[in-house]
Design a protein around this motif. Structure first.
Motif, PDB file in Angstrom:
ATOM      1  N   ILE A 185       2.283   4.236   7.085  1.00 26.00           N
ATOM      2  CA  ILE A 185       1.572   4.235   5.896  1.00 26.00           C
ATOM      3  C   ILE A 185       0.151   3.352   6.178  1.00 26.00           C
ATOM      4  O   ILE A 185      -0.727   3.218   5.682  1.00 26.00           O
ATOM      5  N   ILE A 186       0.478   2.498   7.271  1.00 25.33           N
ATOM      6  CA  ILE A 186      -0.755   1.715   7.670  1.00 25.33           C
ATOM      7  C   ILE A 186      -1.614   2.390   8.679  1.00 25.33           C
ATOM      8  O   ILE A 186      -2.725   1.705   9.382  1.00 25.33           O
ATOM      9  N   PHE A 187      -1.306   3.534   8.977  1.00 21.13           N
ATOM     10  CA  PHE A 187      -2.366   4.321   9.845  1.00 21.13           C
ATOM     11  C   PHE A 187      -3.522   4.937   9.046  1.00 21.13           C
ATOM     12  O   PHE A 187      -3.479   5.699   8.322  1.00 21.13           O
ATOM     13  N   ASP A 188      -4.754   4.512   9.433  1.00 18.93           N
ATOM     14  CA  ASP A 188      -6.003   4.941   9.073  1.00 18.93           C
ATOM     15  C   ASP A 188      -7.050   4.562  10.067  1.00 18.93           C
ATOM     16  O   ASP A 188      -6.636   4.118  11.049  1.00 18.93           O
ATOM     17  N   LEU A 212       1.506  -6.389  16.119  1.00 22.94           N
ATOM     18  CA  LEU A 212       0.270  -6.490  15.180  1.00 22.94           C
ATOM     19  C   LEU A 212       0.339  -5.502  14.066  1.00 22.94           C
ATOM     20  O   LEU A 212      -0.325  -5.719  13.025  1.00 22.94           O
ATOM     21  N   LEU A 213       1.353  -4.690  14.155  1.00 28.14           N
ATOM     22  CA  LEU A 213       1.720  -3.823  13.178  1.00 28.14           C
ATOM     23  C   LEU A 213       2.675  -3.694  12.175  1.00 28.14           C
ATOM     24  O   LEU A 213       3.047  -3.066  11.239  1.00 28.14           O
ATOM     25  N   TRP A 214       3.805  -4.785  12.210  1.00 27.88           N
ATOM     26  CA  TRP A 214       4.933  -4.823  11.569  1.00 27.88           C
ATOM     27  C   TRP A 214       4.745  -5.384  10.306  1.00 27.88           C
ATOM     28  O   TRP A 214       3.742  -5.833  10.008  1.00 27.88           O
ATOM     29  N   SER A 215       5.748  -5.370   9.580  1.00 28.50           N
ATOM     30  CA  SER A 215       5.761  -5.790   8.149  1.00 28.50           C
ATOM     31  C   SER A 215       6.349  -7.301   8.060  1.00 28.50           C
ATOM     32  O   SER A 215       6.232  -7.884   6.859  1.00 28.50           O
ATOM     33  N   ARG A 216       6.615  -7.858   9.205  1.00 30.20           N
ATOM     34  CA  ARG A 216       6.936  -9.348   9.291  1.00 30.20           C
ATOM     35  C   ARG A 216       7.892  -9.945   8.359  1.00 30.20           C
ATOM     36  O   ARG A 216       7.772 -11.049   8.209  1.00 30.20           O
ATOM     37  N   GLN A 217       8.774  -9.028   7.962  1.00 30.86           N
ATOM     38  CA  GLN A 217       9.999  -9.748   7.299  1.00 30.86           C
ATOM     39  C   GLN A 217      10.937 -10.100   8.224  1.00 30.86           C
ATOM     40  O   GLN A 217      11.376  -9.432   9.217  1.00 30.86           O
ATOM     41  N   VAL A 218      11.394 -11.222   8.226  1.00 31.84           N
ATOM     42  CA  VAL A 218      12.249 -12.079   9.140  1.00 31.84           C
ATOM     43  C   VAL A 218      13.310 -12.603   8.497  1.00 31.84           C
ATOM     44  O   VAL A 218      13.309 -13.729   7.543  1.00 31.84           O
ATOM     45  N   ARG A 257       0.723  -1.267   0.009  1.00 33.23           N
ATOM     46  CA  ARG A 257      -0.150  -0.084   0.083  1.00 33.23           C
ATOM     47  C   ARG A 257       1.024   1.124  -0.163  1.00 33.23           C
ATOM     48  O   ARG A 257       0.557   2.102  -0.724  1.00 33.23           O
ATOM     49  N   GLU A 258       2.048   0.916   0.596  1.00 36.43           N
ATOM     50  CA  GLU A 258       2.917   2.434   0.717  1.00 36.43           C
ATOM     51  C   GLU A 258       3.389   2.667  -0.656  1.00 36.43           C
ATOM     52  O   GLU A 258       3.477   3.834  -1.144  1.00 36.43           O
ATOM     53  N   ALA A 259       3.612   1.404  -1.336  1.00 37.33           N
ATOM     54  CA  ALA A 259       4.223   1.647  -2.730  1.00 37.33           C
ATOM     55  C   ALA A 259       3.242   2.300  -3.603  1.00 37.33           C
ATOM     56  O   ALA A 259       3.317   3.063  -4.548  1.00 37.33           O
ATOM     57  N   LEU A 260       1.842   2.005  -3.345  1.00 37.25           N
ATOM     58  CA  LEU A 260       0.635   2.533  -4.181  1.00 37.25           C
ATOM     59  C   LEU A 260       0.830   3.988  -3.941  1.00 37.25           C
ATOM     60  O   LEU A 260       0.520   4.524  -4.984  1.00 37.25           O
ATOM     61  N   GLU A 314      -2.462  -5.862   9.056  1.00 32.84           N
ATOM     62  CA  GLU A 314      -2.187  -4.768  10.122  1.00 32.84           C
ATOM     63  C   GLU A 314      -3.663  -4.710  11.054  1.00 32.84           C
ATOM     64  O   GLU A 314      -3.603  -4.137  12.117  1.00 32.84           O
ATOM     65  N   ARG A 315      -4.571  -4.931  10.413  1.00 31.19           N
ATOM     66  CA  ARG A 315      -5.958  -4.967  10.829  1.00 31.19           C
ATOM     67  C   ARG A 315      -6.215  -6.126  11.694  1.00 31.19           C
ATOM     68  O   ARG A 315      -7.211  -6.166  12.791  1.00 31.19           O
ATOM     69  N   GLY A 316      -5.310  -7.040  11.884  1.00 33.21           N
ATOM     70  CA  GLY A 316      -5.390  -8.397  12.958  1.00 33.21           C
ATOM     71  C   GLY A 316      -5.930  -9.469  11.864  1.00 33.21           C
ATOM     72  O   GLY A 316      -6.317  -9.527  10.821  1.00 33.21           O
TER      73      GLY A 316
END
Lengths: 197, 567
Positions: B84-87, B121-127, A4-7, B233-235
């Protein structure tokens, strides 16, 4: 950085502007007035419905009116717009009406579809001449409050349509539970764009 | 809930401060080893599944067509809303900036969560696993102090963690990005596959792979597989993506040894001047303002990298006048974060290809500079990697570009738009003494706790890495057929990458570090710090998996020490 950030970045970049400092700017300093007032009278409402349908018409899928875009625009103008944005939008409705009176000796709502279309083309040409001095924003909003009437009308119509239930389910591909990611599928003439979530 | 006191035996065997990625692991490991554990979390309670209010909500339910609530965000969430995930689908998960101010001597964008489970809950999960390229970096080039561990010390703990959290990814056999325990990888799309082939053809020492992500592609660990709905990120009720709420905290709860106390703000830790052990954790109830203290034989500090610094700095006593366990004077210093520019390119030539579903993952190009004599750079030390994706543009991106109105516009916006590729660089920052967080001398928050003051900036080496990632990334995309190539600075301000680390670093020497090789404070034997604050260098590799592995390893060590009577 997720998809979504990319978008959002691409939204800015496809516009051809890429000033790093500008991109950071998030313009949200203006205060909207939440008075739950509907600024549209009966005439305005019919005018907005006609304009929205001209921008997103009924084709093989429903158009703006069926999708509820006129009501969306009324809500955004009343509840989300700043005073500055609202006054440009309301003045634009009056201006296009005045233009029709001058050109076609009729108010906008009484004009033929052909005349209404010509009037809208005229206002688009005005908008094309506008050069924004406000940096683009990262968030999916127009950071420039002073964009011309046509730009505002088109933006609200497109946004309202493609975020409406009808627009999403009938003009886009929507599936809240896809169950798989198909990484490579052929695109046909009928393929619709995958809906945003 | 029993209130702690100096005079009685400890209320709990262990107290864990924070319930995020590290705190969740501490809770799981310690309870499973039979300890009675209290978890203190400053955020609101959030029940897995039940409280994911926006999960699978259709896009038409977003207020104002998804537009931001400008007045509210500017007034109350000026920092958090930059995420960016804040809404409106995630806002309750973030801390209110207005109510929780901090001081920016230099700009620092501090992302903070306000829920049980924290940023897990909010991370981008890259490990990704770190390697000896990372653990030996400080020793080799002289920036910072040597890590007291090597890959061999943590290797098995990585496996242990990966098996439990569920990681999908591709094994590559690289020394500098070691393989892990992987579930079936997600797939690259047509354009990404083409870029991969091109890069690997033109640069045999570079690799492009699908991201290694803590999102399950197979049902395992009592949790489901990803259903590709998109906004993790919404769960995630089925627990396909790893969070404390979906995995570590339920495991801890199952033991019957867990007491979870949300809305509990840890003010400071109290230490006994003779034994130099922590005797109490001072807590303020966020709802009532009531002050209380809890005691535990062990304390695991996992409050988040910067908050853990704040807590130790605020734990001043006659024994430790400059902050708890700060005999070295290094507490609060050597703060690091990742940074980078992103490169965008339009990708012509794939108009007949598309994809379906929302893949919650990107591609990854592991570090390829300064790996060997062949890839040695004279302009900078360390290196960077790229995360990116190729996607077709959407109506919201095209609306301003397609002129006119009517059926033509409508159909143009209904169709998948032009392909483009973006790649975001993630550069390693050096540990530098002057990059510091400290307590503000007079400004306090609404609970009376001194505000954290940030004085952190990127330096010369970071600037040169950033330049190189733009040039090199642009060149790779150009070779792969990209046009209209642009670069933008995305993670310019420290904090932006949300990989903030350091301040309570590990090291061999108590004179230059706070923690030993097992994340135990040199000077306070019952204090363990295992969140991002413990990091001695930053690598360019996403750090969360390492926080988890270090936490599990520290818990194992702590419990053995406890049993042996050494703590």
């Amino acid at each position: 950085m997720n998809r979504r950030e990319a978008l959002r970045w691409a939204t800015v970049l496809l516009g051809g502007i890429a000033s790093p400092s500008a991109l950071r700017a998030i313009s949200m300093n203006s205060a909207p007035s939440h008075d739950n007032k509907n600024y549209f009278n009966e005439f305005h409402s019919r005018q907005v419905a006609t304009l929205a349908e001209l921008i997103i018409p009924t084709t093989s899928t429903p158009g703006a009116i069926v999708a509820g875009v006129p009501q969306f625009i009324a809500m955004m103008v009343s509840d989300w717009y700043t005073e500055a944005e609202r006054s440009i939008f309301m003045a634009g409705l009056d201006d296009i009406n005045y233009y029709c009176q001058q050109q076609y000796k009729n108010n906008f709502n009484a004009c033929s579809v052909e005349q209404q279309t010509q009037a809208l083309i005229h206002f688009e040409s005005i908008a094309k001449a506008y050069v924004s001095t406000t940096p683009p924003s990262l968030t999916m909003q127009t950071s420039d409050e002073a964009t011309p009437f046509f730009s505002k009308l088109k933006e609200l119509t497109v946004l309202g349509y493609f975020t409406s239930e009808i627009g999403i389910t009938q003009s886009l591909a929507y599936n809240p539970m896809p169950m798989e990611y198909k990484a490579d599928i052929p695109l046909t003439d009928k393929t619709k764009q995958w809906s945003q979530y | 809930m029993m209130k702690g006191s100096f005079d009685q035996a400890a209320d709990f065997d262990a107290i864990v401060v924070g319930s995020g990625i590290s705190g969740g692991w501490a809770a799981k490991e310690l309870t499973e080893k039979g300890l009675k554990v209290l978890v203190l979390e400053r955020g609101k309670n959030l029940r897995h599944g039940i409280d994911y209010f926006s999960e699978h909500q259709p896009p038409w339910t977003k207020p104002f067509g998804g537009k931001p609530l400008r007045e509210l965000y500017a007034e109350e969430y000026p920092i958090q809303s930059q995420n960016i995930i804040f809404d409106e689908m995630t806002r309750p998960y973030f801390l209110n900036d207005k109510q929780n101010p901090y001081q920016q001597q230099k700009a620092f964008n501090w992302t903070r969560s306000d829920i049980v489970g924290g940023k897990s809950l909010l991370w981008s999960r890259q490990v990704y696993r770190w390697s000896d390229l990372d653990f030996e970096a400080n020793k080799k080039d002289g920036h910072g102090i040597d890590w007291p561990i090597r890959y061999a010390d943590i290797k098995d703990w990585y496996s242990y963690v990966e098996s439990f959290i569920g990681v999908s990814g591709e094994a590559l056999g690289l020394d500098h990005l070691p393989d892990g325990i992987f579930q079936k990888p997600m797939e690259l799309n047509a354009v990404e596959k083409s870029i991969k082939a091109n890069i690997e053809h033109n640069h045999p020492d570079r690799v492009l792979t699908i991201g290694r992500t803590a999102v399950q592609t197979e049902p395992k660990n009592g949790r489901g597989a990803c259903h590709y709905c998109g906004p993790c990120e919404r769960g995630c009720s089925v627990g396909a993506y790893f969070s404390s709420l979906s995995s570590t905290l339920p495991a801890a709860e199952k033991t019957g040894n867990l007491t979870m106390r949300p809305e509990s703000i840890v003010e400071a830790l109290e230490v006994d001047p003779v034994s130099k052990k922590i005797t109490a954790v001072k807590v303020i109830d966020a709802a009532t303002g009531e002050r209380m203290r809890f005691s535990g034989r062990l304390v695991f500090l996992c409050a988040s990298a910067m908050a853990s610094n704040q807590i130790l700095l605020n734990s001043r006593s006659e024994t430790f006048p400059n902050g708890l366990a700060n005999g070295s004077g290094s507490l609060g210093r050597y703060i690091m974060d990742h940074y980078g520019d992103a490169i965008f390119a339009l990708m012509p030539g794939y108009d007949d290809r598309y994809y379906s579903g929302n893949r919650p993952n990107n591609f990854y190009i592991p570090r390829f500079k300064n790996l060997s004599d062949n890839t040695k750079e004279s302009a900078f030390v360390r290196g960077y990697g790229f995360q990116g994706a190729s996607i077709r543009s959407t109506w919201s991106m095209m609306a301003g570009q397609v002129p006119g109105f009517g059926a033509y516009l409508k159909h143009a916006l209904m169709r998948p738009g032009p392909w483009f590729t973006f790649m975001a660089g993630f550069g390693e920052s050096l540990p530098r003494y002057e990059n510091q967080v400290a307590l503000h001398t007079s400004k306090r928050d609404r609970y009376g706790i001194p505000q954290l003051r940030f004085n952190v900036a990127f330096g010369e080496n970071e600037a040169r890495i950033r330049e190189d990632m733009v040039v090199t990334g642009s060149e790779m995309l150009k070779q792969a057929g990209g046009v209209n190539i642009n670069s933008v600075s995305i993670n310019n301000v420290p904090g932006d990458a949300i990989h903030e680390m350091g301040g309570i670093r590990m090291g061999y020497d108590p004179a230059t570090s706070v923690l030993n090789a097992y994340n135990q404070a040199h000077e306070v034997v019952n204090l363990f710090v295992t969140d991002g604050s413990c990091m001695t260098s930053a690598s360019c590799v996403n750090p969360s998996l390492t926080f988890m592995a270090l936490t599990a390893r520290a818990a194992d060590y702590a419990v053995k020490q406890l049993a042996a009577g050494s703590i």
